[in-house]
Scaffold this motif. Structure first.
Motif, PDB file in Angstrom:
ATOM      1  N   GLU A 139     132.524  11.480  56.865  1.00  0.00           N
ATOM      2  CA  GLU A 139     131.707  12.293  55.930  1.00  0.00           C
ATOM      3  C   GLU A 139     131.961  11.722  54.428  1.00  0.00           C
ATOM      4  OE1 GLU A 139     132.721  16.396  56.549  1.00  0.00           O
ATOM      5  OE2 GLU A 139     131.678  16.542  58.326  1.00  0.00           O
ATOM      6  N   ASN A 140     133.038  11.716  54.373  1.00  0.00           N
ATOM      7  CA  ASN A 140     133.655  11.300  52.799  1.00  0.00           C
ATOM      8  C   ASN A 140     133.198   9.733  52.398  1.00  0.00           C
ATOM      9  OD1 ASN A 140     134.872  13.749  51.743  1.00  0.00           O
ATOM     10  ND2 ASN A 140     136.202  13.401  53.229  1.00  0.00           N
ATOM     11  N   VAL A 141     133.413   8.879  53.387  1.00  0.00           N
ATOM     12  CA  VAL A 141     132.993   7.721  53.230  1.00  0.00           C
ATOM     13  C   VAL A 141     131.621   7.538  52.993  1.00  0.00           C
ATOM     14  CG1 VAL A 141     132.773   5.244  54.195  1.00  0.00           C
ATOM     15  CG2 VAL A 141     134.988   6.513  54.245  1.00  0.00           C
ATOM     16  N   LEU A 142     130.774   8.207  53.911  1.00  0.00           N
ATOM     17  CA  LEU A 142     129.260   8.118  53.435  1.00  0.00           C
ATOM     18  C   LEU A 142     129.025   8.942  52.150  1.00  0.00           C
ATOM     19  CD1 LEU A 142     126.355   7.546  54.875  1.00  0.00           C
ATOM     20  CD2 LEU A 142     126.694   9.737  55.920  1.00  0.00           C
ATOM     21  N   SER A 143     129.453   9.786  51.852  1.00  0.00           N
ATOM     22  CA  SER A 143     129.275  10.447  50.630  1.00  0.00           C
ATOM     23  C   SER A 143     129.391   9.634  49.363  1.00  0.00           C
ATOM     24  CB  SER A 143     130.200  11.629  50.374  1.00  0.00           C
ATOM     25  OG  SER A 143     129.709  12.870  51.262  1.00  0.00           O
ATOM     26  N   GLU A 144     130.668   8.764  49.495  1.00  0.00           N
ATOM     27  CA  GLU A 144     130.732   7.928  48.477  1.00  0.00           C
ATOM     28  C   GLU A 144     129.834   6.763  48.635  1.00  0.00           C
ATOM     29  OE1 GLU A 144     132.702   5.755  45.202  1.00  0.00           O
ATOM     30  OE2 GLU A 144     132.705   8.046  45.935  1.00  0.00           O
ATOM     31  N   ALA A 145     129.555   6.162  49.721  1.00  0.00           N
ATOM     32  CA  ALA A 145     128.595   5.059  49.453  1.00  0.00           C
ATOM     33  C   ALA A 145     127.278   5.509  49.266  1.00  0.00           C
ATOM     34  CB  ALA A 145     128.475   4.596  51.237  1.00  0.00           C
ATOM     35  N   LEU A 146     126.806   6.717  49.464  1.00  0.00           N
ATOM     36  CA  LEU A 146     125.540   7.222  48.865  1.00  0.00           C
ATOM     37  C   LEU A 146     125.411   7.867  47.637  1.00  0.00           C
ATOM     38  CD1 LEU A 146     124.189   9.036  52.228  1.00  0.00           C
ATOM     39  CD2 LEU A 146     123.694   6.595  51.333  1.00  0.00           C
ATOM     40  N   ASP A 147     126.680   7.711  46.763  1.00  0.00           N
ATOM     41  CA  ASP A 147     126.841   8.106  45.508  1.00  0.00           C
ATOM     42  C   ASP A 147     126.771   9.705  44.972  1.00  0.00           C
ATOM     43  OD1 ASP A 147     127.021   5.479  44.810  1.00  0.00           O
ATOM     44  OD2 ASP A 147     124.726   5.499  44.451  1.00  0.00           O
ATOM     45  N   TYR A 148     126.924  10.440  46.357  1.00  0.00           N
ATOM     46  CA  TYR A 148     126.803  11.937  46.279  1.00  0.00           C
ATOM     47  C   TYR A 148     127.249  12.615  45.143  1.00  0.00           C
ATOM     48  CZ  TYR A 148     127.037  16.843  47.458  1.00  0.00           C
ATOM     49  OH  TYR A 148     126.877  17.969  47.675  1.00  0.00           O
ATOM     50  N   CYS A 149     128.536  12.408  44.758  1.00  0.00           N
ATOM     51  CA  CYS A 149     129.125  13.143  43.458  1.00  0.00           C
ATOM     52  C   CYS A 149     128.340  12.652  42.183  1.00  0.00           C
ATOM     53  CB  CYS A 149     130.590  12.972  43.480  1.00  0.00           C
ATOM     54  SG  CYS A 149     131.587  13.711  44.900  1.00  0.00           S
ATOM     55  N   HIS A 150     128.118  11.273  42.096  1.00  0.00           N
ATOM     56  CA  HIS A 150     127.697  10.808  40.852  1.00  0.00           C
ATOM     57  C   HIS A 150     126.281  11.384  40.839  1.00  0.00           C
ATOM     58  CE1 HIS A 150     125.524   7.559  38.484  1.00  0.00           C
ATOM     59  NE2 HIS A 150     126.261   8.256  37.618  1.00  0.00           N
ATOM     60  N   ILE A 151     125.405  11.267  41.646  1.00  0.00           N
ATOM     61  CA  ILE A 151     124.077  11.757  41.597  1.00  0.00           C
ATOM     62  C   ILE A 151     124.044  13.205  41.310  1.00  0.00           C
ATOM     63  CG2 ILE A 151     121.914  12.496  43.017  1.00  0.00           C
ATOM     64  CD1 ILE A 151     122.602   9.602  44.472  1.00  0.00           C
ATOM     65  N   ASN A 152     124.773  14.110  41.963  1.00  0.00           N
ATOM     66  CA  ASN A 152     124.881  15.470  41.655  1.00  0.00           C
ATOM     67  C   ASN A 152     125.388  15.773  40.202  1.00  0.00           C
ATOM     68  OD1 ASN A 152     124.072  16.368  44.276  1.00  0.00           O
ATOM     69  ND2 ASN A 152     126.120  17.336  44.789  1.00  0.00           N
ATOM     70  N   ALA A 153     126.381  15.037  39.735  1.00  0.00           N
ATOM     71  CA  ALA A 153     126.750  15.245  38.115  1.00  0.00           C
ATOM     72  C   ALA A 153     125.704  14.831  37.322  1.00  0.00           C
ATOM     73  CB  ALA A 153     128.087  14.514  38.197  1.00  0.00           C
ATOM     74  N   LEU A 154     125.099  13.910  37.625  1.00  0.00           N
ATOM     75  CA  LEU A 154     123.995  13.538  36.921  1.00  0.00           C
ATOM     76  C   LEU A 154     122.707  14.389  36.770  1.00  0.00           C
ATOM     77  CD1 LEU A 154     123.325   9.929  37.575  1.00  0.00           C
ATOM     78  CD2 LEU A 154     124.128  10.522  35.498  1.00  0.00           C
ATOM     79  N   GLU A 155     122.431  15.198  37.801  1.00  0.00           N
ATOM     80  CA  GLU A 155     121.536  16.248  37.841  1.00  0.00           C
ATOM     81  C   GLU A 155     122.081  17.383  37.140  1.00  0.00           C
ATOM     82  OE1 GLU A 155     120.387  16.915  42.040  1.00  0.00           O
ATOM     83  OE2 GLU A 155     119.426  14.929  42.141  1.00  0.00           O
ATOM     84  N   ILE A 156     123.358  17.731  37.233  1.00  0.00           N
ATOM     85  CA  ILE A 156     123.718  18.789  36.615  1.00  0.00           C
ATOM     86  C   ILE A 156     124.224  18.770  35.197  1.00  0.00           C
ATOM     87  CG2 ILE A 156     125.798  20.321  36.595  1.00  0.00           C
ATOM     88  CD1 ILE A 156     126.112  19.943  39.531  1.00  0.00           C
ATOM     89  N   TYR A 157     124.597  17.545  34.695  1.00  0.00           N
ATOM     90  CA  TYR A 157     125.087  17.601  33.344  1.00  0.00           C
ATOM     91  C   TYR A 157     124.219  16.430  32.385  1.00  0.00           C
ATOM     92  CZ  TYR A 157     129.309  19.888  35.011  1.00  0.00           C
ATOM     93  OH  TYR A 157     129.997  20.878  35.342  1.00  0.00           O
ATOM     94  N   GLY A 158     123.504  15.621  33.264  1.00  0.00           N
ATOM     95  CA  GLY A 158     122.629  14.484  32.361  1.00  0.00           C
ATOM     96  C   GLY A 158     123.545  13.312  32.066  1.00  0.00           C
ATOM     97  N   GLU A 159     122.711  12.219  31.947  1.00  0.00           N
ATOM     98  CA  GLU A 159     123.386  10.816  31.800  1.00  0.00           C
ATOM     99  C   GLU A 159     124.470  11.018  30.640  1.00  0.00           C
ATOM    100  OE1 GLU A 159     121.087   7.476  31.465  1.00  0.00           O
ATOM    101  OE2 GLU A 159     119.564   8.335  33.157  1.00  0.00           O
TER     102      GLU A 159
END
Length: 186
Positions: free
Chosen positions: A117-137
């Protein structure tokens, strides 16, 4: 770094958040808070499922917002912090190559399902994409943490980011390809 900052350090489990936030806290003279420990100590969870505390996001957000109202520099760290918005000045997303991440999580004796689950999350940029949506670039800085990175190097990246508001691009999937990613799940 000047005035007090509210910094969130997030990323997939195993990327180095705890180590980096502690070290960064020491050199910045900041309080570094491990959110998972806070959840446990303040009982900010709704239930325990399969041996894991399930955070009560309502209670957790309220407690973290209270902590962030202080006039001191504060560093919060958790993979959960990419899932909801807090009044932060900066969100640092630590990134780790999924192949190395799998090794790190295996050394920590994570169950195979959690590793995948965590390897897939990292490969798919999960935390980065969420952070961008929440906080902006303009508030999200990606930092490569596959290799050891010093707190001073992170401070330099934060200072450069504050000037330019440009973050490096880190994308694993285009570099790895689907076959290599599927092998990681084996």
């Amino acid at each position: 770094m000047g005035m007090a900052m509210k910094i969130i350090i997030t990323g997939t489990p195993g990327t180095g958040k705890t180590t980096i936030s502690r070290e960064l806290g020491k050199i910045m003279g900041a309080k570094a808070i491990e959110v998972n420990k806070l959840i446990k100590s303040k009982k900010l969870f709704s239930k325990i499922q399969n041996g894991e505390m399930i955070a009560d996001f309502g209670k957790l957000k309220k407690e973290l917002a209270r902590l962030l109202r202080s006039n001191n520099t504060i560093i919060l760290e958790s993979h959960l912090l990419s899932d909801f918005k807090l009044p932060a000045d900066l969100a640092v997303v630590l990134r780790c190559n999924p192949i190395e991440l799998k090794k790190r999580l295996s050394r920590r004796n994570y169950p195979a399902k959690k590793i995948n689950e965590n390897v897939l999350s990292e490969a798919l940029d999960y935390c980065h994409i969420n952070a961008l949506e929440i906080y902006g670039e303009r508030k999200v800085l990606q930092v490569a943490a596959t290799k050891r990175i010093t707190p001073k190097a992170i401070m330099a990246r934060i200072a450069a980011f504050k000037k330019t508001r440009k973050s490096p691009t880190i994308r694993w999937l285009p570099k790895m390809g689907a076959r290599e990613l599927l092998k990681l799940g084996a």
